[in-house]
Write a protein that holds these residues in place. Structure first.
Motif, PDB file in Angstrom:
ATOM      1  N   THR A 134       0.844  -1.190   0.000  1.00 23.43           N
ATOM      2  CA  THR A 134       0.000   0.000   0.000  1.00 23.43           C
ATOM      3  C   THR A 134       0.880   1.241   0.000  1.00 23.43           C
ATOM      4  OG1 THR A 134      -1.675  -1.180   1.287  1.00 23.43           O
ATOM      5  CG2 THR A 134      -1.853   1.216   1.197  1.00 23.43           C
ATOM      6  N   LEU A 135       0.675   2.107  -0.973  1.00 25.09           N
ATOM      7  CA  LEU A 135       1.376   3.384  -1.012  1.00 25.09           C
ATOM      8  C   LEU A 135       0.447   4.455  -0.459  1.00 25.09           C
ATOM      9  CD1 LEU A 135       3.145   3.439  -4.521  1.00 25.09           C
ATOM     10  CD2 LEU A 135       4.106   2.770  -2.308  1.00 25.09           C
ATOM     11  N   ALA A 136       0.880   5.135   0.596  1.00 32.75           N
ATOM     12  CA  ALA A 136       0.127   6.259   1.146  1.00 32.75           C
ATOM     13  C   ALA A 136       0.566   7.503   0.381  1.00 32.75           C
ATOM     14  CB  ALA A 136       0.391   6.405   2.640  1.00 32.75           C
ATOM     15  N   LEU A 137      -0.326   7.984  -0.500  1.00 28.65           N
ATOM     16  CA  LEU A 137      -0.004   9.093  -1.396  1.00 28.65           C
ATOM     17  C   LEU A 137      -1.003  10.228  -1.204  1.00 28.65           C
ATOM     18  CD1 LEU A 137       0.703   6.967  -4.583  1.00 28.65           C
ATOM     19  CD2 LEU A 137       2.354   8.517  -3.521  1.00 28.65           C
ATOM     20  N   SER A 138      -0.492  11.440  -1.025  1.00 26.48           N
ATOM     21  CA  SER A 138      -1.359  12.569  -0.683  1.00 26.48           C
ATOM     22  C   SER A 138      -2.236  12.136   0.491  1.00 26.48           C
ATOM     23  CB  SER A 138      -2.221  12.991  -1.880  1.00 26.48           C
ATOM     24  OG  SER A 138      -2.871  14.213  -1.615  1.00 26.48           O
ATOM     25  N   TYR A 139      -1.578  11.505   1.465  1.00 29.13           N
ATOM     26  CA  TYR A 139      -2.276  10.903   2.598  1.00 29.13           C
ATOM     27  C   TYR A 139      -2.082  11.721   3.868  1.00 29.13           C
ATOM     28  CZ  TYR A 139      -3.498   7.830   6.429  1.00 29.13           C
ATOM     29  OH  TYR A 139      -4.072   7.329   7.574  1.00 29.13           O
ATOM     30  N   GLY A 140      -3.168  11.885   4.600  1.00 33.62           N
ATOM     31  CA  GLY A 140      -3.124  12.474   5.934  1.00 33.62           C
ATOM     32  C   GLY A 140      -4.168  11.778   6.774  1.00 33.62           C
ATOM     33  N   SER A 141      -3.793  11.307   7.941  1.00 35.81           N
ATOM     34  CA  SER A 141      -4.716  10.529   8.763  1.00 35.81           C
ATOM     35  C   SER A 141      -5.888  11.366   9.258  1.00 35.81           C
ATOM     36  CB  SER A 141      -3.978   9.917   9.949  1.00 35.81           C
ATOM     37  OG  SER A 141      -4.810   9.028  10.648  1.00 35.81           O
ATOM     38  N   ARG A 142      -5.646  12.622   9.604  1.00 36.54           N
ATOM     39  CA  ARG A 142      -6.751  13.471  10.065  1.00 36.54           C
ATOM     40  C   ARG A 142      -7.776  13.670   8.943  1.00 36.54           C
ATOM     41  NH1 ARG A 142      -4.223  18.223  13.990  1.00 36.54           N
ATOM     42  NH2 ARG A 142      -3.754  16.840  15.750  1.00 36.54           N
ATOM     43  N   GLU A 143      -7.298  13.887   7.734  1.00 42.21           N
ATOM     44  CA  GLU A 143      -8.199  14.034   6.585  1.00 42.21           C
ATOM     45  C   GLU A 143      -8.992  12.744   6.360  1.00 42.21           C
ATOM     46  OE1 GLU A 143      -7.250  16.262   2.680  1.00 42.21           O
ATOM     47  OE2 GLU A 143      -6.931  14.151   2.176  1.00 42.21           O
ATOM     48  N   GLU A 144      -8.309  11.609   6.521  1.00 38.56           N
ATOM     49  CA  GLU A 144      -8.975  10.309   6.379  1.00 38.56           C
ATOM     50  C   GLU A 144     -10.096  10.151   7.406  1.00 38.56           C
ATOM     51  OE1 GLU A 144      -7.672   5.600   6.357  1.00 38.56           O
ATOM     52  OE2 GLU A 144      -6.521   7.002   7.591  1.00 38.56           O
ATOM     53  N   ILE A 145      -9.824  10.516   8.658  1.00 39.41           N
ATOM     54  CA  ILE A 145     -10.821  10.374   9.721  1.00 39.41           C
ATOM     55  C   ILE A 145     -11.987  11.348   9.496  1.00 39.41           C
ATOM     56  CG2 ILE A 145     -11.223  10.668  12.198  1.00 39.41           C
ATOM     57  CD1 ILE A 145      -8.285   9.620  12.585  1.00 39.41           C
ATOM     58  N   ILE A 146     -11.686  12.568   9.057  1.00 44.28           N
ATOM     59  CA  ILE A 146     -12.744  13.535   8.753  1.00 44.28           C
ATOM     60  C   ILE A 146     -13.644  12.995   7.639  1.00 44.28           C
ATOM     61  CG2 ILE A 146     -13.200  15.815   7.730  1.00 44.28           C
ATOM     62  CD1 ILE A 146     -10.620  16.775   9.220  1.00 44.28           C
ATOM     63  N   SER A 147     -13.031  12.423   6.620  1.00 39.97           N
ATOM     64  CA  SER A 147     -13.789  11.843   5.507  1.00 39.97           C
ATOM     65  C   SER A 147     -14.703  10.723   5.998  1.00 39.97           C
ATOM     66  CB  SER A 147     -12.820  11.310   4.453  1.00 39.97           C
ATOM     67  OG  SER A 147     -13.502  10.635   3.430  1.00 39.97           O
ATOM     68  N   ALA A 148     -14.191   9.889   6.911  1.00 41.66           N
ATOM     69  CA  ALA A 148     -14.989   8.785   7.458  1.00 41.66           C
ATOM     70  C   ALA A 148     -16.166   9.324   8.274  1.00 41.66           C
ATOM     71  CB  ALA A 148     -14.109   7.885   8.327  1.00 41.66           C
ATOM     72  N   VAL A 149     -15.906  10.339   9.090  1.00 38.31           N
ATOM     73  CA  VAL A 149     -16.961  10.932   9.925  1.00 38.31           C
ATOM     74  C   VAL A 149     -18.068  11.526   9.048  1.00 38.31           C
ATOM     75  CG1 VAL A 149     -17.489  12.801  11.547  1.00 38.31           C
ATOM     76  CG2 VAL A 149     -15.467  11.370  11.910  1.00 38.31           C
ATOM     77  N   LYS A 150     -17.671  12.203   7.985  1.00 40.71           N
ATOM     78  CA  LYS A 150     -18.664  12.783   7.071  1.00 40.71           C
ATOM     79  C   LYS A 150     -19.527  11.699   6.429  1.00 40.71           C
ATOM     80  CE  LYS A 150     -16.246  17.052   5.797  1.00 40.71           C
ATOM     81  NZ  LYS A 150     -15.526  17.777   4.716  1.00 40.71           N
ATOM     82  N   ALA A 151     -18.889  10.615   5.973  1.00 41.81           N
ATOM     83  CA  ALA A 151     -19.623   9.530   5.313  1.00 41.81           C
ATOM     84  C   ALA A 151     -20.595   8.858   6.284  1.00 41.81           C
ATOM     85  CB  ALA A 151     -18.643   8.500   4.754  1.00 41.81           C
ATOM     86  N   ILE A 152     -20.146   8.650   7.517  1.00 44.99           N
ATOM     87  CA  ILE A 152     -21.006   8.036   8.533  1.00 44.99           C
ATOM     88  C   ILE A 152     -22.159   8.991   8.886  1.00 44.99           C
ATOM     89  CG2 ILE A 152     -21.087   7.227  10.933  1.00 44.99           C
ATOM     90  CD1 ILE A 152     -18.113   6.333  10.490  1.00 44.99           C
ATOM     91  N   SER A 153     -21.847  10.271   8.991  1.00 46.96           N
ATOM     92  CA  SER A 153     -22.876  11.269   9.313  1.00 46.96           C
ATOM     93  C   SER A 153     -23.983  11.291   8.266  1.00 46.96           C
ATOM     94  CB  SER A 153     -22.256  12.665   9.427  1.00 46.96           C
ATOM     95  OG  SER A 153     -21.307  12.722  10.465  1.00 46.96           O
ATOM     96  N   GLU A 154     -23.595  11.154   7.006  1.00 43.24           N
ATOM     97  CA  GLU A 154     -24.581  11.129   5.922  1.00 43.24           C
ATOM     98  C   GLU A 154     -25.521   9.929   6.068  1.00 43.24           C
ATOM     99  OE1 GLU A 154     -25.426  13.158   3.337  1.00 43.24           O
ATOM    100  OE2 GLU A 154     -24.114  14.626   4.310  1.00 43.24           O
ATOM    101  N   LYS A 155     -24.962   8.793   6.474  1.00 43.87           N
ATOM    102  CA  LYS A 155     -25.781   7.583   6.653  1.00 43.87           C
ATOM    103  C   LYS A 155     -26.753   7.750   7.821  1.00 43.87           C
ATOM    104  CE  LYS A 155     -22.635   4.306   4.463  1.00 43.87           C
ATOM    105  NZ  LYS A 155     -21.822   3.081   4.611  1.00 43.87           N
ATOM    106  N   VAL A 156     -26.291   8.396   8.882  1.00 46.71           N
ATOM    107  CA  VAL A 156     -27.177   8.662  10.016  1.00 46.71           C
ATOM    108  C   VAL A 156     -28.283   9.624   9.587  1.00 46.71           C
ATOM    109  CG1 VAL A 156     -27.322   9.665  12.329  1.00 46.71           C
ATOM    110  CG2 VAL A 156     -25.380   8.202  11.736  1.00 46.71           C
ATOM    111  N   LYS A 157     -27.895  10.643   8.840  1.00 53.07           N
ATOM    112  CA  LYS A 157     -28.848  11.642   8.350  1.00 53.07           C
ATOM    113  C   LYS A 157     -29.909  11.002   7.450  1.00 53.07           C
ATOM    114  CE  LYS A 157     -28.873  15.898   5.572  1.00 53.07           C
ATOM    115  NZ  LYS A 157     -28.006  16.791   4.767  1.00 53.07           N
ATOM    116  N   ASP A 158     -29.475  10.039   6.630  1.00 47.09           N
ATOM    117  CA  ASP A 158     -30.390   9.364   5.697  1.00 47.09           C
ATOM    118  C   ASP A 158     -31.155   8.210   6.342  1.00 47.09           C
ATOM    119  OD1 ASP A 158     -29.452  11.098   3.802  1.00 47.09           O
ATOM    120  OD2 ASP A 158     -28.046   9.682   2.899  1.00 47.09           O
ATOM    121  N   ASN A 159     -30.895   8.012   7.621  1.00 45.76           N
ATOM    122  CA  ASN A 159     -31.552   6.919   8.371  1.00 45.76           C
ATOM    123  C   ASN A 159     -31.171   5.528   7.858  1.00 45.76           C
ATOM    124  OD1 ASN A 159     -33.052   8.559  10.207  1.00 45.76           O
ATOM    125  ND2 ASN A 159     -34.477   9.041   8.552  1.00 45.76           N
ATOM    126  N   THR A 160     -30.002   5.406   7.244  1.00 48.37           N
ATOM    127  CA  THR A 160     -29.512   4.081   6.844  1.00 48.37           C
ATOM    128  C   THR A 160     -28.575   3.507   7.908  1.00 48.37           C
ATOM    129  OG1 THR A 160     -27.716   5.097   5.575  1.00 48.37           O
ATOM    130  CG2 THR A 160     -29.728   4.538   4.371  1.00 48.37           C
TER     131      THR A 160
END
Length: 245
Positions: A134-160
């Motif tokens: 695995t090559l970590a390219l243009s990678y930042g862990s904080r950005e990764e976690i923010i992206s995950a939180v946003k995706a999960i938030s959308e699922k909660v918002k959509d009631n999925t």
């Protein structure tokens, strides 16, 4: 005195390396920083091949961070060109060693030429199963976690997804590394002792190994020393020694 040998029954399932020291290596030789990056590719090749021979299933290399975009333009441009040329050059090595290549990070920021070459090598190696590189390219862990939180938030918002059902697996499944196990061992070269925004969630119980060796000088013997050090440690995961035994 006999050197300790590696126990192939106790290898890290996921090894992550922060490849540091290319610039200092070049500076010590009176050369431009890019000269260090070019020579660092030799250490990458030897490390990848050594890990495959040992039987390490997952190797992640921190190749370019989100913060690295702030470096001088000439250095960034050279790194991107080097990425493309290295992928072309190393494809036969990946195929010969049955290694699958994947990437993590915001790769949409990479130049078209780099994205195209990455897509080609990823596609050509996707059925390889000896080791995942695995090559970590243009990678930042904080950005990764923010992206995950946003995706999960959308699922909660959509009631999925119900908020009370969110657990560790939920987070894991929304990270770039969702197909990889947690990291067992982190190696950082060049003597620096920090994480630099790398796999913050995934290294929760990882062991750390810091070496003064600059990345272009990192060789198989250095890799073996790190793994032997890892194998001498007792991994308790919050338990007591007595519970582990």
């Amino acid at each position: 005195m006999n050197q300790p040998t590696i126990n192939t029954e106790n290898l890290p399932k996921h090894l992550a390396i922060i490849m540091d020291g290319n610039g200092r290596w070049a500076k010590q030789k009176g050369m431009l920083r890019v000269f260090g990056h070019e020579n660092g590719t030799k250490a990458v090749r030897e490390t990848v091949e050594s890990c495959a021979r040992l039987g390490i299933a997952n190797l992640t290399l921190y190749a370019f961070s989100t913060e690295n975009w702030n470096r001088p333009k000439m250095e960034v441009d050279t790194l991107m060109k080097l990425l493309v040329s290295s992928l072309k050059k190393e494809l036969p090595t990946l195929q010969e060693n049955n290694i699958k290549l994947i990437t993590i990070g915001n790769t949409s920021q990479l130049p078209d030429s780099a994205r195209k070459q990455l897509a080609e090598v990823t596609e050509l190696t996707k059925t390889n199963n000896r080791m995942t590189l695995t090559l970590a390219l243009s990678y930042g862990s904080r950005e990764e976690i923010i992206s995950a939180v946003k995706a999960i938030s959308e699922k909660v918002k959509d009631n999925t997804l119900a908020a009370e059902d969110i657990n560790e697996s939920t987070i894991n499944n929304h990270l770039y590394t969702h197909s990889l196990p947690d990291v067992d061992l982190v190696i950082r070269t060049s003597g620096e002792q920090r994480i630099s925004n790398f796999l913050l969630w995934q290294i929760a119980y990882a062991e750390f190994y810091f070496t003064d060796v600059l990345w272009p000088d990192f060789r198989e013997k250095d890799l073996h020393e790190a793994i032997i050090s890892y194998q001498k440690r007792e991994r308790r995961f919050g338990k007591t020694s007595e519970q582990i035994q």
